[in-house]
Scaffold this motif. Structure first.
Motif, mmCIF file in Angstrom:
data_model
loop_
_atom_site.group_PDB
_atom_site.id
_atom_site.type_symbol
_atom_site.label_atom_id
_atom_site.label_comp_id
_atom_site.label_asym_id
_atom_site.label_seq_id
_atom_site.Cartn_x
_atom_site.Cartn_y
_atom_site.Cartn_z
ATOM 1 N N SER A 56 16.927 12.371 -12.899
ATOM 2 C CA SER A 56 18.003 12.173 -12.015
ATOM 3 C C SER A 56 17.323 11.811 -10.833
ATOM 4 N N VAL A 57 18.203 10.627 -10.152
ATOM 5 C CA VAL A 57 17.760 9.959 -8.844
ATOM 6 C C VAL A 57 18.698 10.335 -7.921
ATOM 7 N N LEU A 58 18.331 10.911 -6.773
ATOM 8 C CA LEU A 58 19.297 11.106 -5.747
ATOM 9 C C LEU A 58 18.815 10.568 -4.733
ATOM 10 N N LEU A 59 19.966 9.803 -3.989
ATOM 11 C CA LEU A 59 19.936 8.831 -2.897
ATOM 12 C C LEU A 59 20.809 9.755 -1.767
ATOM 13 N N MET A 60 20.125 9.633 -0.586
ATOM 14 C CA MET A 60 21.075 10.175 0.395
ATOM 15 C C MET A 60 20.470 9.280 1.700
ATOM 16 N N VAL A 61 21.406 8.989 2.727
ATOM 17 C CA VAL A 61 21.397 8.540 3.755
ATOM 18 C C VAL A 61 21.561 9.477 4.650
ATOM 19 N N LEU A 62 20.380 9.852 5.720
ATOM 20 C CA LEU A 62 20.379 11.059 6.590
ATOM 21 C C LEU A 62 19.844 10.713 7.891
ATOM 22 N N GLU A 63 20.196 11.541 8.852
ATOM 23 C CA GLU A 63 19.333 11.343 10.207
ATOM 24 C C GLU A 63 17.831 11.553 9.834
ATOM 25 N N LYS A 64 17.256 10.941 10.779
ATOM 26 C CA LYS A 64 15.625 10.805 10.403
ATOM 27 C C LYS A 64 15.123 12.169 10.514
ATOM 28 N N GLY A 65 15.142 12.996 11.364
ATOM 29 C CA GLY A 65 14.691 14.207 11.332
ATOM 30 C C GLY A 65 15.038 15.184 10.336
ATOM 31 N N LEU A 66 16.129 15.061 10.055
ATOM 32 C CA LEU A 66 16.719 15.926 8.994
ATOM 33 C C LEU A 66 16.170 15.597 7.574
ATOM 34 N N SER A 67 15.838 14.424 7.289
ATOM 35 C CA SER A 67 15.321 14.148 6.087
ATOM 36 C C SER A 67 13.886 14.361 5.595
ATOM 37 N N LEU A 68 13.053 14.801 6.699
ATOM 38 C CA LEU A 68 11.753 15.473 6.463
ATOM 39 C C LEU A 68 12.226 16.809 6.245
ATOM 40 N N GLN A 69 13.089 17.631 6.573
ATOM 41 C CA GLN A 69 13.265 19.047 6.451
ATOM 42 C C GLN A 69 13.727 18.920 4.884
ATOM 43 N N ILE A 70 14.670 17.910 4.401
ATOM 44 C CA ILE A 70 15.093 18.011 3.299
ATOM 45 C C ILE A 70 13.984 17.619 2.315
ATOM 46 N N LEU A 71 13.231 16.615 2.522
ATOM 47 C CA LEU A 71 12.169 16.113 1.840
ATOM 48 C C LEU A 71 11.021 17.372 1.483
ATOM 49 N N LYS A 72 10.930 18.293 2.491
ATOM 50 C CA LYS A 72 10.115 19.511 2.161
ATOM 51 C C LYS A 72 10.704 20.297 1.421
ATOM 52 N N ALA A 73 12.050 20.737 1.524
ATOM 53 C CA ALA A 73 12.988 21.445 0.533
ATOM 54 C C ALA A 73 12.830 21.224 -0.697
ATOM 55 N N ILE A 74 12.899 19.963 -1.024
ATOM 56 C CA ILE A 74 12.837 19.254 -2.356
ATOM 57 C C ILE A 74 11.320 19.526 -3.020
ATOM 58 N N GLN A 75 10.570 18.780 -2.364
ATOM 59 C CA GLN A 75 9.179 19.301 -2.474
ATOM 60 C C GLN A 75 8.913 20.362 -3.251
ATOM 61 N N ALA A 76 9.380 21.737 -2.445
ATOM 62 C CA ALA A 76 9.153 23.010 -2.776
ATOM 63 C C ALA A 76 9.614 23.270 -4.288
ATOM 64 N N ILE A 77 10.880 22.798 -4.538
ATOM 65 C CA ILE A 77 11.238 22.752 -5.892
ATOM 66 C C ILE A 77 10.407 22.138 -7.045
ATOM 67 N N LEU A 78 9.917 20.766 -6.483
ATOM 68 C CA LEU A 78 9.305 20.115 -7.590
ATOM 69 C C LEU A 78 7.838 20.720 -7.752
ATOM 70 N N MET A 79 7.339 21.186 -6.582
ATOM 71 C CA MET A 79 5.852 22.157 -6.663
ATOM 72 C C MET A 79 5.903 23.365 -6.423
ATOM 73 N N PRO A 80 6.777 24.393 -7.281
ATOM 74 C CA PRO A 80 6.602 25.742 -6.831
ATOM 75 C C PRO A 80 5.413 26.323 -6.614
ATOM 76 N N ASP A 81 4.414 26.049 -7.511
ATOM 77 C CA ASP A 81 3.123 26.857 -7.178
ATOM 78 C C ASP A 81 2.064 26.072 -6.792
ATOM 79 N N GLU A 82 2.526 24.898 -6.178
ATOM 80 C CA GLU A 82 1.349 23.829 -5.791
ATOM 81 C C GLU A 82 0.433 23.138 -6.906
#
Length: 116
Positions: A56-82
């Protein structure tokens, strides 16, 4: 206020978790697209055809600072154990924007006030 486009390419089974994480952090609208991926190493073969699975491709328009927070949260989902990542997430700067709901801009402004 500066905006970014966040693009997340996630396996179908991680789609809802990524959406929930983004919504919990303040994302408003999310555009979803179904996709198929082709990697360097085909994962499955079915009658001679390679199949890497559905994404699935998710597209979001976000405030710049918020986009980094969301990027990190999704990264944690994609790489749960690094270990190996199960997807990809990135942001792009957005120079021009039209059509965004004013209530969403107000939400972004409120988020900025709360974080500063």
């Amino acid at each position: 206020m500066k905006f970014s486009v966040l693009v997340a390419i996630v396996p179908e089974e991680s789609e809802q978790a990524a959406i929930d994480a983004a919504r919990d952090l303040g994302a408003g609208g999310i555009t979803l697209m179904n996709a198929r991926g082709i990697s360097n190493n085909a994962k499955k073969t079915f009658f001679g055809l390679s199949y890497d699975g559905s994404q699935s491709v998710l597209l979001m328009v976000l405030e710049k600072g918020l986009s980094l927070q969301i990027l990190k949260a999704i990264q944690a989902i994609l790489m749960p154990d690094e270990s190996d990542s199960k997807g990809l997430v990135f942001t792009l700067p957005l120079e021009h924007l039209a059509g965004i709901d004013t209530s969403q801009v107000e939400k972004f402004q409120q988020h900025l006030r709360e974080t500063l």
